[in-house]
Design an enzyme around this catalytic site. Structure first.
Site, PDB file in Angstrom:
ATOM      1  CB  THR A   1      -0.940   0.008   1.215  1.00 57.85           C
ATOM      2  OG1 THR A   1      -0.169  -0.209   2.405  1.00 57.85           O
ATOM      3  CG2 THR A   1      -1.981  -1.092   1.092  1.00 57.85           C
TER       4      THR A   1
ATOM      5  CG  HIS B   1       4.796   0.955   9.035  1.00 54.30           C
ATOM      6  ND1 HIS B   1       4.439   0.163  10.100  1.00 54.30           N
ATOM      7  CD2 HIS B   1       3.721   0.981   8.210  1.00 54.30           C
ATOM      8  CE1 HIS B   1       3.205  -0.267   9.939  1.00 54.30           C
ATOM      9  NE2 HIS B   1       2.746   0.205   8.792  1.00 54.30           N
TER      10      HIS B   1
ATOM     11  CG  HIS C   1       4.934  -3.720   7.724  1.00 54.94           C
ATOM     12  ND1 HIS C   1       4.976  -2.415   7.295  1.00 54.94           N
ATOM     13  CD2 HIS C   1       3.737  -4.206   7.320  1.00 54.94           C
ATOM     14  CE1 HIS C   1       3.864  -2.125   6.649  1.00 54.94           C
ATOM     15  NE2 HIS C   1       3.095  -3.190   6.651  1.00 54.94           N
TER      16      HIS C   1
ATOM     17  CE  LYS D   1      -5.583   0.321   7.504  1.00 53.10           C
ATOM     18  NZ  LYS D   1      -4.738   1.425   7.989  1.00 53.10           N
TER      19      LYS D   1
ATOM     20  NE  ARG E   1      -6.171  -1.884   3.938  1.00 57.95           N
ATOM     21  CZ  ARG E   1      -5.091  -1.849   4.709  1.00 57.95           C
ATOM     22  NH1 ARG E   1      -4.093  -1.063   4.385  1.00 57.95           N
ATOM     23  NH2 ARG E   1      -5.013  -2.580   5.805  1.00 57.95           N
TER      24      ARG E   1
ATOM     25  CD  GLN F   1      -4.766 -12.958   4.311  1.00 58.07           C
ATOM     26  OE1 GLN F   1      -4.985 -11.766   4.191  1.00 58.07           O
ATOM     27  NE2 GLN F   1      -4.368 -13.499   5.464  1.00 58.07           N
TER      28      GLN F   1
ATOM     29  CG  ASP G   1      -4.891  -7.110  12.034  1.00 55.55           C
ATOM     30  OD1 ASP G   1      -3.946  -7.920  12.057  1.00 55.55           O
ATOM     31  OD2 ASP G   1      -4.876  -6.072  11.348  1.00 55.55           O
TER      32      ASP G   1
ATOM     33  CE  LYS H   1      -1.507   1.612  14.052  1.00 55.14           C
ATOM     34  NZ  LYS H   1      -2.346   1.951  12.886  1.00 55.14           N
TER      35      LYS H   1
ATOM     36  CE  LYS I   1       0.515   5.296  12.364  1.00 51.72           C
ATOM     37  NZ  LYS I   1       0.516   5.741  10.962  1.00 51.72           N
ATOM     38  CB  THR I   2       6.960   9.858  15.757  1.00 54.65           C
ATOM     39  OG1 THR I   2       6.987  10.243  14.375  1.00 54.65           O
ATOM     40  CG2 THR I   2       7.774   8.572  15.923  1.00 54.65           C
TER      41      THR I   2
END
Length: 429
Positions: free
Chosen positions: A39, A44, A47, A81, A85, A177, A198, A233, A236-237
């Protein structure tokens, strides 16, 4: 392989597993896969959990398959989500696939690497190879008939979207999937899928399809979705996600993300994101405990993960830059030549300036905006009024201040800072 589940459990990786997985691992090597949807042009740090799961599997004798979703990326996974997306073009997906493949090669030994074609070598597969050629009626006949709508509605990824709405495209993602798992079972004898908690509904759908079409048993291993001890989370920053791509998150910024880990999280992250054995981690925490303000465990974590993602040389540079900036000595008070500004610049975001600009006087608000430390000149002025910016570690108090040749360090560099943690280097060309 019999130790895999025990090791992953001890390190905190196991959220759920199918019955009989331990017995299957004890029976001998297994092939397992984890999927990554393209995506974006980079993975990041979120993962890294499934990546590390595959890496441990390979270290203990299994064969990992990295499945890049060039096909599933055209549909989009609804898991986790609230809204659908955006659909990417085929060209964008293919470009993202190429970038992600290179990042994953830093963790796994692949079959196309020189001298690494032996059993257990990792395989990279792109499901575009079979999904983009799949005919709709064939898919409905051979896959769709094995699942009832009621079965699919019970899956968490679908249930959580029923109120806000879910398109038929995303509704079918579970079956696509499942088809991937079945295809890898048929073509590569892949018996195990790893994924975030998830993904459990999608994983079990694949196991169901393999059982119905092949009369065979497959397994799933769900990995935890991380949050920090404070409940935020993971990964994340203030500036967004922490990427593996050095063009999006510099090695210095990447290193600093891990250095800033809370004390309550650092031991857990050492277990998840490094290959240090548990005894070494326990010893590191014992050394850390008497003086946690020195952040010994965090610096160990930061170096180990940065080394894995960017290489030891970049990890060393990032560590040196961090020590120079946060080591307690004032950058402003350091005499010219005392710090290696070129090394600092190589480890953090850079912004270019012309020597003529400094000769004329470069407005500091322009420099802060150019460096990405302020979103606008107004934002820069407000930050200066609140004493939130500094130049060479000296607070900026005047929003009309201009940078000149007197601000240069080593004849070329000006260190800009926002708050306590966000740095950029102005480099004169």
């Amino acid at each position: 392989m019999s130790d895999l589940l025990q090791i992953l459990t001890a390190r905190g990786f196991v959220h759920d597993a199918t019955p009989g997985l331990a017995e299957r691992l004890a029976a001998g090597p297994v092939t397992a896969y984890a999927g990554f949807d393209p995506t974006g042009p980079s993975l990041h740090v979120g993962h890294l959990i499934p990546v590390m799961g595959l890496a441990w599997l390979q270290r203990l004798g299994g064969t990992p398959i990295v499945l890049v979703g060039g096909g599933t990326g055209m549909v989009g996974d609804p898991s986790g989500k609230r809204t659908e997306r955006p659909i990417l073009s085929v060209e964008a997906i293919d470009a993202n696939v190429g970038a992600i493949q290179g990042q994953l090669a830093r963790f796994l030994h692949f079959e196309d690497a020189p001298g690494r074609g032996a059993p257990g070598a990792a395989r990279m597969r792109n499901n575009a190879e079979w999904l983009r050629e799949l005919h709709l009626l064939e898919f409905l006949r051979d896959t769709g008939k094995h699942f009832t709508v009621n079965y699919m509605l019970q899956k968490e990824s679908v249930k959580t979207r029923m109120e806000t709405g879910i398109s038929f495209t995303e509704f079918t993602y579970m079956l696509i999937q499942a088809y991937d798992f079945w295809h890898l079972f048929r073509t590569e004898r892949c018996e195990l899928q790893l994924g975030g908690s998830d993904q459990w509904g999608n994983i079990t759908a694949g196991i169901e399809l393999i059982g119905r079409r092949e009369g065979a048993r497959a397994h799933g291993l769900a990995l935890p979705l991380l949050t920090t001890a404070s409940g935020s989370k993971f990964g994340k920053t203030e500036s967004g996600s922490v990427w593996l791509d050095p063009e999006r998150t510099s090695p210095y910024q990447f290193y600093q993300f891990w250095v800033n880990t809370e004390d309550a999280d650092v031991e857990r992250y050492l277990r998840f994101f490094t290959f240090l054995d548990l005894d070494a981690i326990a010893e590191a925490m014992r050394e850390h405990a008497p003086a946690p303000e020195q952040r010994r465990a965090q610096r160990l974590l930061a170096w180990e993960v940065t080394k894995q993602v960017h290489g030891a040389a970049e990890a060393d540079k990032a560590a040196a830059a961090s020590a120079a900036i946060f080591g307690g000595a004032s950058v402003a008070a350091a005499p010219d030549g005392a710090l290696d500004y070129a090394a600092l610049a190589s480890a953090m975001p850079n912004v270019a300036a012309q020597r003529a600009e400094l000769a004329a006087g470069l407005p500091v608000v322009d420099a802060l905006v150019r460096a990405g430390l302020a979103s606008s000149k107004g934002d820069a002025r407000r930050g200066i009024e609140q004493k939130g910016f500094s130049v060479n570690d000296a607070p900026v108090t005047d929003p009309t201040r201009r940078l000149t040749g007197d601000d240069l360090r080593d004849g070329r560099f000006v260190l800009l800072r926002k708050g306590k943690k966000n740095y950029a280097m102005l480099v004169v060309e």
